[in-house]
Scaffold this motif. Structure first.
Motif, PDB file in Angstrom:
ATOM      1  N   LEU A 109       0.813  -1.216   0.000  1.00 45.15           N
ATOM      2  CA  LEU A 109       0.000   0.000   0.000  1.00 45.15           C
ATOM      3  C   LEU A 109       0.847   1.268   0.000  1.00 45.15           C
ATOM      4  N   ASP A 110       1.985   1.210   0.700  1.00 43.48           N
ATOM      5  CA  ASP A 110       2.838   2.391   0.751  1.00 43.48           C
ATOM      6  C   ASP A 110       3.776   2.364  -0.447  1.00 43.48           C
ATOM      7  N   GLY A 111       3.285   2.910  -1.544  1.00 42.00           N
ATOM      8  CA  GLY A 111       4.000   2.745  -2.803  1.00 42.00           C
ATOM      9  C   GLY A 111       5.129   3.729  -3.054  1.00 42.00           C
ATOM     10  N   THR A 112       5.094   4.919  -2.461  1.00 41.90           N
ATOM     11  CA  THR A 112       6.088   5.913  -2.834  1.00 41.90           C
ATOM     12  C   THR A 112       7.400   5.665  -2.106  1.00 41.90           C
ATOM     13  N   THR A 113       8.472   6.166  -2.707  1.00 43.86           N
ATOM     14  CA  THR A 113       9.801   5.968  -2.142  1.00 43.86           C
ATOM     15  C   THR A 113       9.879   6.507  -0.719  1.00 43.86           C
ATOM     16  N   GLU A 114       9.311   7.689  -0.544  1.00 48.30           N
ATOM     17  CA  GLU A 114       9.430   8.314   0.764  1.00 48.30           C
ATOM     18  C   GLU A 114       8.691   7.520   1.832  1.00 48.30           C
ATOM     19  N   GLU A 115       7.511   7.041   1.502  1.00 48.74           N
ATOM     20  CA  GLU A 115       6.740   6.245   2.460  1.00 48.74           C
ATOM     21  C   GLU A 115       7.514   5.001   2.860  1.00 48.74           C
ATOM     22  N   ILE A 145       6.269   4.812   6.852  1.00 49.03           N
ATOM     23  CA  ILE A 145       5.080   5.482   7.359  1.00 49.03           C
ATOM     24  C   ILE A 145       4.150   5.752   6.182  1.00 49.03           C
ATOM     25  N   THR A 146       2.840   5.585   6.370  1.00 45.04           N
ATOM     26  CA  THR A 146       1.903   5.916   5.296  1.00 45.04           C
ATOM     27  C   THR A 146       1.698   7.414   5.306  1.00 45.04           C
ATOM     28  N   MET A 147       1.784   8.036   4.126  1.00 47.36           N
ATOM     29  CA  MET A 147       1.601   9.478   4.072  1.00 47.36           C
ATOM     30  C   MET A 147       0.313   9.869   3.364  1.00 47.36           C
ATOM     31  N   ASP A 148      -0.121   9.041   2.442  1.00 53.03           N
ATOM     32  CA  ASP A 148      -1.360   9.374   1.746  1.00 53.03           C
ATOM     33  C   ASP A 148      -2.258   8.135   1.675  1.00 53.03           C
ATOM     34  N   ARG A 197      10.646   5.874   5.055  1.00 48.44           N
ATOM     35  CA  ARG A 197      10.325   6.297   6.412  1.00 48.44           C
ATOM     36  C   ARG A 197       9.483   5.261   7.146  1.00 48.44           C
TER      37      ARG A 197
END
Lengths: 417, 491
Positions: free
Chosen positions: B105-111, B116-119, B114
């Motif tokens: 679910l946490d697909g972006t590099t930053e997520e 952590i789910t951001m969006d 870290r």
């Protein structure tokens, strides 16, 4: 701003000649010039001549006019256009704010008749003379404050969220939002985050370009550059700016590295600047600056309102009651109130300020060009932190009683006579 | 070719490769009445088959929301073995092996970096009787705006709590997201909640701990306005996949010793979707905008009222632009849909529009029935547990669907009695915690002065005409201070 000449009579009437130099000076002038004052400044006037044969010619003359002011208008700086912008990173900023003074001509000259209307565009580095019937303490104080040299400490701030950023310049009396950018960043989707990441990198690029154009990062008067955001956007932005600076060999920007401060805020809107000014990182750097102090006191007021309602009062009527009782410890008042066109009203606020000062209270005049001033304006523009608790309802009841008593006395004396 | 046409083509006025020109605008296939009839029939037939519902996953940061959903998707066969192994390898590589389930679910590099789910991540899954759209919300407090934007699209909520010692308390005390999220989803109209008590393996499947956590939550749920009959609890171990689909395996003997209730999937299978308002005028608040295939622009979101079909021309508000629906897709269906009705989470592919006019937070409606735009409106609000009271003029952030704008509470009209709704005090000086009040809210202009100092109105509708579009949340300084409903649009 340079003070060129000043002559004030014993009855407080007189004139002051000043030379505005930057945006902030325009703001000072806007707050100084009031309806009914006489303002003398250089002007360009189109003069039309009708010859004996009936043909008319018109030309522009540069002349100096004296107006009796009927209206003053101020607009903060607009974003500079491309060409001049590129130089702004190193040289001090050219004033971009504009101030217009409208009124009737009060002194006739060879070009303009008495009573003709004119609108002056106040220019930087040209002397302006303001004549007032009464110079009150607030106006004089403002002149004094504005003419201290070297007070041009500024802070650049980028308030950003994912995809949005606002570039602001903060000086003693003004917050100017020089530019806003909004780059659409698609949200992540199942299985693919490439659109999101592409959007983000486009956002960082735009942000970097805008930064170069709007934040005078190497100017010595710029004390700090704040990057504020919720989440971790500020770190990514800072890293990107530094990486780009290294890549392009931008020495000036790399040299400004110690000026950068990263601050956490809760929302990506410009009004979070208040939060920025409250944060410990900024407070320690800018402790003595006016706007930092304003932010702290406003925060204190709101906190007081929550914890000890009887010591936090707001609204002109309530605050003046508190002043009468000598209870005010800190008076927070917005400069907008002094801009009242009614001289009586202005006088009332001036006496209020003088009263508080007399009783050793602190007075903070908020600038409505700052976010803190805007928030103060939203709650009537005047608030006070009291030294001891007073109950609004009790005080109001006292006032009513006193009024009734006075009326009774008046009646009695009328009956007696 | 006539003389006239020749002249014009000689000027080269036409753009050489206009993709929109090449597109044939799809035709509307059904009249509105017929479409409504068909939709109604489809909804009825759903009664027997799989009902669809949308579910937002909420809870304190690091409670294991994304991990739970990642694991659940795997258990239900929605994630193939290959992806699972790839995620495991890659997450191990950067030393975050425990996050491998969440990576789905946490697909972006930053997520991922870290952990952590951001969006919000959108997924779909199927249980025997339900077709569920999953919205995995971020738990970190800085991303609550994203969580709100996800929660506005949900019918039900799945609360994940970390039951390990100290962690539950951290999330549940004042300022923790367990509390705030529950209040938020309740204010957004979610009335059904499933509570997954997670990480019970870390307290050795202790029954006492489970019951203790449930007791504390039950009291709070009732206090926040959730009916006890619409809340359910289930103990799970998300990481190992215990009690999601089943609880076989020898390591969970301790759980089986005292728990014989339903599994998480059993509970999800009984979620009751609310009634859908398909007769209402179309409202489609945009949650995400992205570039679709060919010339179409994809917009996703949830239909908050009415019905939309392929070929329809829609108005984008705010603004003066229109767009045509080229196709409709849904996360839970393989095939494109001919139409979609209120309550469904869909992606519309739009053509005949410049993507620049489509932004997150805009609302699509039918050109004949537009949503009002407001910069000043009145609302009835409930003030939460706040320290600093609300004054007339307080600066706040207003959350409405996927949009959040700076606003101010410009007038305090009256304090209302919470039970009867009658006025108890007119023109109050302040609103303190727990108050219910009628107020006027003004959107703040973006600039302090000058030409831009006019506020940009936002599309908003009174609660009476559309429930979803009439709900607002008010936050200040990173804290949700109030929630309410729109009464009237003033200007």
């Amino acid at each position: 701003m340079k003070l060129v000449g000043k002559h004030i009579n014993k009855d407080h009437s007189g004139y002051v000649s000043i030379r505005p130099e930057d945006d902030e000076d325009m703001w000072h002038l806007y707050n100084l010039i009031q309806e009914g004052d006489n303002v003398r400044a250089p002007a360009i006037r189109r003069v039309q001549n009708v010859s004996a044969t009936g043909s008319s010619e018109s030309h522009r003359v540069r002349t100096t006019l004296t107006l009796t002011v009927s209206r003053v208008e101020f607009s903060p700086s607009t974003a500079p256009t491309g060409a001049e912008a590129s130089s702004s990173s190193t040289t001090p900023l050219e004033p971009t704010a504009s101030l217009q003074v409208t009124g009737r001509v009060a002194a006739e000259n060879s070009h303009v008749k008495l009573g003709a209307f004119h609108t002056l565009d106040i220019e930087a580095n040209r002397d302006v003379r303001i004549e007032k019937l009464e110079w009150d303490s607030i106006a004089l104080e403002r002149i004094e404050e504005a003419s201290i040299p070297g007070r041009g400490a500024e802070v650049g701030a980028i308030v950003c969220g994912e995809g949005t950023a606002a570039f602001c310049l903060l000086s003693q009396h003004m917050t100017v939002v020089r530019q806003r950018i909004a780059v659409p960043v698609p949200r992540k989707r199942t299985g693919s985050a490439t659109a999101h990441e592409r959007g983000l990198s486009r956002f960082y690029d735009t942000l970097y370009q805008t930064f170069l154009r709007h934040i005078p990062y190497s100017s010595p008067s710029l004390r700090a550059i704040v990057i504020a955001s919720p989440g971790w956007v500020r770190d990514a932005v800072f890293d990107h700016i530094m990486a780009e600076a290294t890549r392009t060999g931008n020495r000036a920007l790399l040299g400004a590295r110690p000026k950068f401060v990263r601050v956490h805020i809760n929302s990506p809107h410009v009004h979070s600047l208040v939060e920025v000014l409250k944060s410990p990182e900024i407070v320690s750097q800018l402790k003595e600056t006016k706007f930092a102090r304003e932010g702290i006191m406003l925060d204190k007021f709101f906190k007081m309102l929550g914890s000890d309602e009887q010591r936090a009062w707001y609204g002109p009527d309530h605050v003046s009651l508190a002043v009468d009782r000598g209870a005010v410890g800190t008076l927070l008042i917005s400069d907008e109130l002094f801009r009242a066109s009614d001289p009586q009203l202005r006088k009332r606020y001036v006496t209020l300020v003088e009263d508080v000062r007399e009783k050793r209270g602190e007075v903070l005049i908020f600038s409505s060009m700052h976010e803190s001033g805007q928030q103060l304006n939203q709650i009537t523009g005047i608030a006070a932190i009291l030294n001891f608790p007073l109950d609004v309802e009790v005080v109001e009841a006292e006032e009513r009683e006193a009024k009734e008593e006075a009326e009774k006395k008046l009646q009695e004396s009328a009956e007696g006579a | 070719m006539g003389q006239q046409e020749l002249d014009i083509s000689g000027l080269n006025l036409e753009s050489k490769s206009g993709p929109t020109v090449a597109d044939e605008l799809p035709k509307v296939s059904l009249a509105r009445e017929k479409l409504l009839e068909e939709a109604r029939r489809a909804l009825e037939s759903e009664e027997g088959g799989r009902k669809s519902a949308s579910l937002v996953i909420i809870g304190h940061v690091d409670a294991g929301k994304s991990t739970l959903i990642g694991r659940l998707l795997y258990e239900l066969g929605r994630v193939d073995e290959k992806t699972k192994i790839a995620n495991e390898r890659a997450s191990d590589k950067i030393g975050k092996g425990s996050f491998s389930w969440a990576w789905e679910l946490d697909g972006t590099t930053e997520e991922r970096e870290r952990g952590i789910t951001m969006d919000v991540a959108l997924q779909a899954l199927e249980t025997p009787n339900r077709r569920i759209t999953i919205l995995d919300a971020p738990g970190h407090r800085d991303f609550i705006p994203n969580m709100i934007s996800g929660a506005t699209q949900a019918d039900c909520a799945l609360l994940v709590v970390d039951s390990s010692t100290g962690e539950f308390e951290a999330g549940f005390e004042r300022g923790g997201q367990t509390r705030e999220h529950l209040i938020l989803v309740r204010s957004l109209g979610v009335s059904q909640v499933v509570v997954a008590v997670n990480k019970l393996d870390q307290v050795d499947w202790s029954r006492d701990r489970y019951e203790d956590v449930c007791e504390q939550l039950k009291a709070f749920l009732v206090q926040s306005g959730f009916h006890p009959s619409r809340t359910s609890f289930v103990p799970v171990g998300a990481m190992a996949g215990v009690n999601l689909l089943d609880r076989s395996g020898s390591d969970v003997l301790a759980l089986r010793a005292w728990y014989s209730g339903p599994t998480l999937v059993n509970l999800l299978d009984t979620l009751q979707p609310p009634t859908r308002d398909i007769d209402a005028p179309l409202r489609f608040p945009i949650f995400n905008v992205f570039k679709g295939s060919a010339s179409a622009t994809g917009v996703s979101g949830r239909i908050c009222g009415g019905i939309v079909q392929v070929g329809e021309r829609l108005r984008i508000l705010p603004g003066d632009e229109t767009a045509v629906v080229k196709s409709i897709e849904s996360e839970s269906e393989a095939e494109p849909l001919p139409w979609a009705a209120a309550g469904s989470n869909v992606t519309l592919y739009l053509i005949a529009v410049d993507p620049i006019h489509l932004s997150i937070g805009s609302v699509l409606c039918s050109p004949s029935n537009l949503i009002p735009l407001a910069s000043v409106f009145t609302a009835r609000i409930i003030v939460f547990d706040i320290e600093v009271p609300i004054l007339a003029g307080t600066s706040v952030e207003l959350f409405h669907q996927s949009r959040n704008v700076p606003a101010s509470i410009s007038k305090l009209t009256a304090i209302l009695d919470r039970a009867s709704g009658g006025v108890t005090k007119n023109n109050p000086r302040v609103l303190t915690k727990g108050a219910s009040a009628e107020v006027q809210i003004t959107i703040r202009p973006v600039a302090f002065s000058g030409p831009a100092s006019r506020a940009q109105p936002i599309p908003i509708e009174p609660f009476a005409s559309n429930k979803d579009m009439g709900r607002i949340l008010i936050r200040r300084g990173g804290e949700t201070i109030s929630a309410g409903i729109v009464l009237t649009v003033v200007s």
